[in-house]
Write a protein that holds these residues in place. Structure first.
Motif, PDB file in Angstrom:
ATOM      1  N   UNK A 127      36.827  61.355   1.468  1.00 14.52           N
ATOM      2  CA  UNK A 127      35.569  61.949   1.020  1.00 14.52           C
ATOM      3  C   UNK A 127      35.673  63.468   1.030  1.00 14.52           C
ATOM      4  N   UNK A 128      34.571  64.118   0.777  1.00 14.57           N
ATOM      5  CA  UNK A 128      34.594  65.573   0.685  1.00 14.57           C
ATOM      6  C   UNK A 128      34.877  66.229   2.025  1.00 14.57           C
ATOM      7  N   UNK A 129      35.274  67.502   1.994  1.00 14.95           N
ATOM      8  CA  UNK A 129      35.707  68.196   3.207  1.00 14.95           C
ATOM      9  C   UNK A 129      34.601  68.321   4.248  1.00 14.95           C
ATOM     10  N   UNK A 130      33.347  68.308   3.802  1.00 13.63           N
ATOM     11  CA  UNK A 130      32.259  68.524   4.752  1.00 13.63           C
ATOM     12  C   UNK A 130      32.163  67.381   5.745  1.00 13.63           C
ATOM     13  N   UNK A 131      32.619  66.211   5.344  1.00 10.51           N
ATOM     14  CA  UNK A 131      32.429  65.061   6.222  1.00 10.51           C
ATOM     15  C   UNK A 131      33.744  64.555   6.820  1.00 10.51           C
ATOM     16  N   UNK A 132      34.837  65.282   6.583  1.00  7.83           N
ATOM     17  CA  UNK A 132      36.055  64.955   7.326  1.00  7.83           C
ATOM     18  C   UNK A 132      35.697  65.054   8.800  1.00  7.83           C
ATOM     19  N   UNK A 133      36.166  64.108   9.586  1.00 12.82           N
ATOM     20  CA  UNK A 133      35.740  64.110  10.983  1.00 12.82           C
ATOM     21  C   UNK A 133      36.870  63.633  11.863  1.00 12.82           C
ATOM     22  N   UNK A 134      37.127  64.410  12.883  1.00 11.32           N
ATOM     23  CA  UNK A 134      38.194  64.082  13.808  1.00 11.32           C
ATOM     24  C   UNK A 134      37.633  63.180  14.906  1.00 11.32           C
ATOM     25  N   UNK A 135      38.397  62.161  15.269  1.00 11.12           N
ATOM     26  CA  UNK A 135      37.962  61.274  16.358  1.00 11.12           C
ATOM     27  C   UNK A 135      39.165  61.008  17.253  1.00 11.12           C
ATOM     28  N   UNK A 136      38.969  61.132  18.553  1.00  8.72           N
ATOM     29  CA  UNK A 136      40.069  60.937  19.502  1.00  8.72           C
ATOM     30  C   UNK A 136      39.736  59.815  20.460  1.00  8.72           C
ATOM     31  N   UNK A 137      40.764  59.063  20.844  1.00  8.36           N
ATOM     32  CA  UNK A 137      40.647  58.199  22.010  1.00  8.36           C
ATOM     33  C   UNK A 137      41.122  59.033  23.187  1.00  8.36           C
ATOM     34  N   UNK A 138      40.383  58.978  24.278  1.00 10.47           N
ATOM     35  CA  UNK A 138      40.753  59.778  25.440  1.00 10.47           C
ATOM     36  C   UNK A 138      41.424  58.907  26.495  1.00 10.47           C
ATOM     37  N   UNK A 139      42.332  59.511  27.219  1.00 10.00           N
ATOM     38  CA  UNK A 139      42.724  58.907  28.483  1.00 10.00           C
ATOM     39  C   UNK A 139      41.600  59.283  29.436  1.00 10.00           C
ATOM     40  N   UNK A 140      40.729  58.337  29.726  1.00 10.61           N
ATOM     41  CA  UNK A 140      39.466  58.743  30.360  1.00 10.61           C
ATOM     42  C   UNK A 140      39.662  59.328  31.746  1.00 10.61           C
ATOM     43  N   UNK A 141      40.721  58.884  32.443  1.00  9.52           N
ATOM     44  CA  UNK A 141      40.949  59.438  33.786  1.00  9.52           C
ATOM     45  C   UNK A 141      41.516  60.845  33.679  1.00  9.52           C
ATOM     46  N   UNK A 142      42.483  60.974  32.817  1.00 13.35           N
ATOM     47  CA  UNK A 142      43.089  62.275  32.611  1.00 13.35           C
ATOM     48  C   UNK A 142      42.044  63.280  32.102  1.00 13.35           C
ATOM     49  N   UNK A 143      41.135  62.792  31.250  1.00 16.01           N
ATOM     50  CA  UNK A 143      40.093  63.666  30.715  1.00 16.01           C
ATOM     51  C   UNK A 143      39.261  64.257  31.846  1.00 16.01           C
ATOM     52  N   UNK A 144      38.844  63.406  32.776  1.00 15.29           N
ATOM     53  CA  UNK A 144      37.966  63.942  33.824  1.00 15.29           C
ATOM     54  C   UNK A 144      38.731  64.785  34.836  1.00 15.29           C
ATOM     55  N   UNK A 145      39.978  64.406  35.120  1.00 17.62           N
ATOM     56  CA  UNK A 145      40.750  65.212  36.075  1.00 17.62           C
ATOM     57  C   UNK A 145      41.045  66.592  35.512  1.00 17.62           C
ATOM     58  N   UNK A 146      41.370  66.616  34.241  1.00 17.12           N
ATOM     59  CA  UNK A 146      41.691  67.903  33.602  1.00 17.12           C
ATOM     60  C   UNK A 146      40.462  68.807  33.595  1.00 17.12           C
ATOM     61  N   UNK A 147      39.310  68.220  33.268  1.00 19.07           N
ATOM     62  CA  UNK A 147      38.076  69.014  33.257  1.00 19.07           C
ATOM     63  C   UNK A 147      37.754  69.503  34.670  1.00 19.07           C
ATOM     64  N   UNK A 148      37.936  68.627  35.642  1.00 13.60           N
ATOM     65  CA  UNK A 148      37.609  69.007  37.024  1.00 13.60           C
ATOM     66  C   UNK A 148      38.487  70.174  37.462  1.00 13.60           C
ATOM     67  N   UNK A 149      39.757  70.102  37.096  1.00  9.46           N
ATOM     68  CA  UNK A 149      40.687  71.161  37.481  1.00  9.46           C
ATOM     69  C   UNK A 149      40.270  72.490  36.846  1.00  9.46           C
ATOM     70  N   UNK A 150      39.927  72.439  35.569  1.00 13.18           N
ATOM     71  CA  UNK A 150      39.478  73.657  34.882  1.00 13.18           C
ATOM     72  C   UNK A 150      38.282  74.263  35.606  1.00 13.18           C
ATOM     73  N   UNK A 151      37.350  73.410  35.988  1.00 14.63           N
ATOM     74  CA  UNK A 151      36.143  73.889  36.680  1.00 14.63           C
ATOM     75  C   UNK A 151      36.519  74.512  38.023  1.00 14.63           C
TER      76      UNK A 151
END
Lengths: 629, 459
Positions: A89-113
């Motif tokens: 479809x058109x460029x306006x509705x191109x959309x990125x979607x990721x599957x997260x490693x949910x544990x890694x996601x929260x640990x990484x965020x916690x570390x940043x904080x």
């Protein structure tokens, strides 16, 4: 017993997706910030689907990144699958979607904080707000700690008087069996806040080794993944596939046979559920003709065997859930590791907020995320960063930052919430935006990075890089207009692309306007000496190809902006505005819109009311000016 | 809102010989210039000057109306914006035709009630003392407009617009769901589907606009010219029509200054008979003038009643005239049917369809019913008596319908050109919004409602 536990500029209650962005923004803007969470192991936890992005939601993540937020960077570090959706479809509705490693996601965020200056992360449950003369000055925790602050941001997600419901079972709980926050809700009520009761749900999780993947279709990630953050240049994350299967006739029979045990239909659930995220029992009742429904099996991380069963959100009793799972091809012998459930929670009616996300009732008090009636990690984070920015600016004595509807999905969402309110948990959809073509995935930086820089969340280095990109894109577009391509040279390329031949020499820019031609096809005939990245070439192509449409929308925006810029003074007394319809008087007094533009979007305020308001304001301004002299 | 361009008829309709259409806003001069043909380009016209010329249909280049246009550049104007005033002859039809053309231009819309005054006030042209009066004006005018609109919206028209809007919103929801739920198993949107849905909506819009035309005819009468050689019975026909109906409503000064109109109704059908004076004069000696005037009237007419004498063979003049008008909305009246036929019917039948030929005897007062039937068939497809036909009559409604029509045509064109659906959506959405404006509906959240009731979505 209570005790004085510390003095901060800003306190953020709750460390979910809204709270993390809030606290990071505030601390990065130089405010001493306290981030409180009921459970330190739950920072940036994903209690539902282990994925981020998609249409509108992915756009929000890009916007958060453009403003200098964390969600984009964090998912880029921790994704286990990346897909660009809507590429046809058109460029306006191109959309990125990721599957997260949910544990890694929260640990990484916690570390940043944990590593961020001016930011204190602490476990504790806020139970009371301390308010003096209509202004919040601190909070009290369950353990008696008094934290003082100049501004407080509440991001309690689904924890406020949370109640889990499953079949006949019902108990007080936050998501994933966490402790709910009960007293804070009462404290808000006491302060005069109107609360709503909403509901959401999550599907069961199953064990990978008990899935027969041969009966499902593989859904791999993209070979050349793109990223959410403008800062991420590359990644060596290994990708995992998702798997697609469908419900069967047997599934529908089990559900229909057990409807009497479904809280949705037995009346046990009082909260309003999201229309866009119905449970499987709801789908089967409402769309009885549909023979089968899609089910996606999504890995929850690299170091876990848990799979998320997308499409099967349910609050059926546990035994029925198991039966439903095993009726699905590929899941005949599946082991359910966690059951699905529905959760009810209190939300603040969002029309009680200013567009800055500060509450109208209590000075210095902000709310963001699911407490404001939304749903989704991205929606929460998008509000979180704005509440954090504005709490910090409040402390610093500066004007709030408000993202316009024409600037970003974040602006659309917040304006919708504070102007119209919501009757069910609010999810962003691209169709909610009137300027979809301007709010593209690719141009979030062009829209918001200057704001992020001004606020102080975008580094000088990144800003210079941004300016450089902008400049090169503009230069390249201008250059393409001057490069002439002769018919005989272009012929083979045009033939190959199924594009009509050209009779005369044509400039590269005009050729690029054709829907079937791309920058890559034209590049060999008009090679550039500019140091252009792929991202810049994409930008050039989009800006040229859709110039006509883009210009049209810009023109509309320009007109409407004039309405947005007509500010309404805070001390206006609507009941005294002669000529306003009584419904309009009441609605305007409730919402207290900041501009004529916002006023015109309030349901029940007619164009005639707006005309009258304009005339009144002109009158008001002239009188005020005359007094000033 | 304050900075777009508005237009409206600013004189009372139907009263006085001249009507003024006022246009105000940034596009006032440019927009009018696009449809104004004269010796001076309006864009170059000095402020506060008057230009003579014609309003044209820019697509066909046809002249719509002879007008006089005044340009007043802001801030020296009533609203302090650029203002153009178009002076047209006072006939309702003529003025509306001009307004239609103006409203079709980009950036133009019909002024809201009291809006010129409002702008004048906001731009500092009206004294502060009058603020309250301005508010009262807006309130009362919009309340009145609202009650009229509501009355219209309660009828069958509203039902049809709602149904039409439903067709468009289903298409829109389908597009949206393809965009917002790319991984869901809803059918992919095909250009065939877009064409089909837009096509059926377009068909309905076409029908509604046709009723606009019929409604106009009902209100204003069919401009009818009676032509024929002297002494075939034109004036007798006129007299019969006039006597049959004591309902001669008024003598209106017409659109061409020399022509006098007479308004009669033939049972249900209102006719405005053109050039009746000329026809009357044919009893005088100066028959030539009468013929000439008939020629002029011909150009104006919606309907031509061509009268032949049954008792005389076709004259060369008849042939010339008939050749000239045979492709127009024409009814051939063979008068004096009680006398012996000396006409070559084979020749006539080769030129005119049988159903457009009416045999009458004006002297014996026979055949009037046949004439009525023939006209009804020509203009209303014979259904005039059904009584509750829907008529789109409001200028605003018509211009919104035309806008919706254009948007859907754009959508189909874009779809055929392989433009991505999120861009086609812009056209479809604008069609939906135009239709919504007719109903005055809250556009609001109902698209989202439609998406979730039409499609099964969720996680």
């Amino acid at each position: 017993m209570t005790y004085e536990a510390g003095q901060y500029d800003v306190i953020v209650i709750g460390a979910g997706h809204a709270g993390c962005e809030s606290a990071l923004a505030s601390a990065r803007m130089g405010c001493e910030t306290l981030l409180l969470t009921i459970n330190l192991d739950m920072v940036a936890f994903m209690p539902c689907n282990p994925s981020i992005g998609g249409p509108a939601k992915g756009h929000v993540v890009r916007e958060i990144d453009a403003l200098g937020g964390e969600m984009g960077r964090n998912i880029d570090k921790t994704f286990i699958q990346m897909r660009m959706l809507n590429t046809g479809k058109g460029p306006a509705v191109h959309a990125l979607r990721a599957q997260a490693d949910k544990f890694s996601y929260q640990h990484t965020m916690k570390k940043t904080i944990e590593e961020t200056d001016h930011l204190t992360l602490r476990q504790g449950m806020a139970e009371d707000l301390i308010v003096e003369d209509g202004k919040v000055i601190g909070i009290v925790t369950k353990t008696g700690a008094i934290y003082r602050a100049k501004a407080v941001v509440i991001t309690t997600g689904t924890y406020l008087r949370g109640k889990i419901i499953m079949g006949e079972l019902m108990y007080e709980s936050g998501p994933n069996n966490q402790q709910p926050s009960v007293k804070l809700s009462a404290s808000l009520k006491e302060l005069g806040f109107k609360l709503a009761r909403f509901k959401t749900g999550t599907p069961p999780r199953v064990h990978k080794d008990t899935i027969d993947f041969s009966k499902t279709e593989i859904q791999p990630g993209d070979d050349n993944p793109k990223f959410f953050s403008y800062e991420t240049k590359s990644s060596d994350n290994e990708q995992l596939p998702c798997w697609l299967t469908y419900t069967s006739e047997a599934t529908h029979k089990i559900i229909n046979d057990n409807l009497h045990r479904a809280p949705m239909f037995s009346g046990a659930i009082e909260g309003t559920g999201p229309r866009y995220c119905p449970s499987i029992e709801d789908k089967i009742v409402r769309f009885a003709d549909k023979p089968k429904h899609q089910i996606f099996l999504e890995p929850e991380g690299k170091h876990t065997s848990e799979y998320y069963v997308q499409g099967l959100s349910t609050s059926m009793p546990e035994d029925v859930q198991l039966g439903i799972l095993r009726s699905i091809p590929g899941l005949e012998n599946v082991e359910m590791m966690r059951n699905g459930y529905a959760i009810e929670y209190d939300a603040v009616v969002p029309t009680q907020l200013w567009p800055s996300l500060e509450t109208k009732l209590v000075d210095g008090l902000f709310t963001a995320g699911q407490i404001n009636g939304t749903s989704g990690y991205e929606e929460a984070a998008g509000q979180g960063i704005i509440a954090g920015i504005n709490a910090a600016r409040k402390v610093q004595g500066r004007e709030p930052v408000i993202i316009e509807r024409s600037q970003g999905y974040i602006g659309v969402m917040i304006d919708d919430l504070v102007t119209k309110g919501t009757n069910d948990p609010y999810r962003l959809l691209t169709s909610r935006a009137e300027y979809r073509l301007l709010l593209r995935h690719d141009n979030a930086d062009l829209r918001l990075t200057p704001t992020g820089y001004e606020i102080g969340l975008i580094s000088e280095e990144r800003y210079q890089e941004f300016l450089n990109k902008k400049e090169l894109v503009a230069q390249e577009i201008e250059r393409l207009g001057t490069v002439k391509i002769r018919p005989e040279v272009a012929q083979p390329m045009l033939d190959a692309a199924n594009s009509a031949p050209i009779a005369f020499t044509m400039d590269a820019l005009s050729l690029l306007r054709r829907p079937e031609l791309t920058y890559a096809l034209i590049e060999p005939f008009a090679p550039s000496e500019l140091p252009l990245t792929e991202e810049m070439k994409e930008q050039v192509e989009i800006q040229i190809k859709y110039a006509g449409y883009i210009e049209k929308q810009l023109h509309q925006v320009e007109r409407l902006n004039k309405m947005e810029k007509k500010k309404i003074p805070d001390d206006i007394v609507y009941s005294e505005v002669h000529g306003l319809a009584s419904e309009a008087k009441q609605k305007l007094a409730d919402i207290r819109p900041l501009s004529i533009g916002q006023a015109s979007r309030i349901a029940g305020v007619t164009p005639a009311d707006i005309s009258i308001l304009l005339v009144y304001l002109e009158h008001y301004n002239r009188v005020t000016a005359a007094r000033g002299q | 809102m304050v900075h777009d361009t508005i237009a409206a008829i600013s004189t009372a309709i139907g009263e006085g010989g001249i009507a003024i259409i006022r246009v105000s806003g940034p596009d006032a001069i440019e927009g009018t210039a696009r449809i104004f043909r004269s010796r001076t380009d309006l864009r170059d016209a000095a402020t506060h000057t008057v230009q003579y010329g014609h309003i044209i249909d820019p697509k066909s280049g046809e002249e719509v109306e002879e007008v006089i246009v005044t340009v007043m550049r802001g801030p020296r104007s009533f609203t302090a914006e650029d203002v153009v005033e178009i002076n047209a002859h006072g006939g309702v039809v003529a003025v509306k035709k001009v307004l239609d053309q103006v409203l079709l231009q980009d950036g133009m819309r019909l002024a809201e009630p009291g809006e010129f005054t409002k702008r004048a006030f906001l731009n500092g042209r009206i004294d502060l003392m009058q603020a309250e009066a301005v508010i009262d004006l807006i309130r009362s005018k919009s309340d009145r407009a609202f009650s009229v609109a509501r009355k219209q919206a309660e009828g069958t028209l509203s039902k049809r617009i709602k149904a039409l809007r439903q067709t468009v919103i289903e298409l829109l929801a389908h597009i949206e769901v393809n965009i917002d739920y790319p991984e869901h198993d809803v059918e992919d949107l095909t250009s065939a589907y877009i064409r089909e849905q837009s096509g059926s909506a377009l068909e309905e819009i076409g029908k509604l606009l046709k009723t606009a035309n019929e409604g106009k005819i009902l209100r204003e009468g069919i401009m009818t010219a009676i032509v024929g050689r002297p002494n075939v019975g034109k004036s007798s026909l006129l007299n019969m029509l006039a006597q049959e109906n004591k309902a001669i409503v008024t003598d209106i000064p017409g659109t061409t200054r020399d022509v006098i109109e007479e308004y009669v109704t033939l049972n249900h059908i209102p006719l405005r008979l053109l050039d009746t004076a000329g026809i009357r004069e044919t009893n005088d000696v100066v028959e030539k003038i009468g013929v000439e005037r008939s020629h002029n009237a011909l150009e104006e007419a919606d309907l031509i009643l061509f009268v032949l004498n049954n008792n005389e063979p076709m004259h060369e003049d008849d042939r010339v005239l008939l050749e000239k008008v045979k492709d127009r909305q024409l009814i051939l009246i063979i008068n004096k049917s009680d006398l012996e036929s000396k006409l070559d019917m084979a020749e006539i039948n080769s030129l005119i369809d049988e159903e457009r030929i009416v045999r009458m005897s004006v002297r014996e007062e026979e055949g009037l019913d046949l004439l009525e039937k023939a006209i009804s068939k020509l203009f209303f497809e014979g259904q005039l008596d059904s009584g509750d036909l829907t008529y789109v009559s409001n200028v605003r409604h018509i211009s919104l319908l035309k806008r919706a029509q254009q948007s859907l045509l754009d959508a189909i064109e874009a779809s055929n050109a392989g433009i991505p659906i999120d861009l086609i959506q812009i056209d479809v959405r604008s069609a939906w919004e135009s239709l919504g404006e007719i109903l005055g509906d809250e556009v609001g959240d109902s698209l989202i409602d439609q998406i979730f009731s039409q499609f099964c979505l969720g996680k």
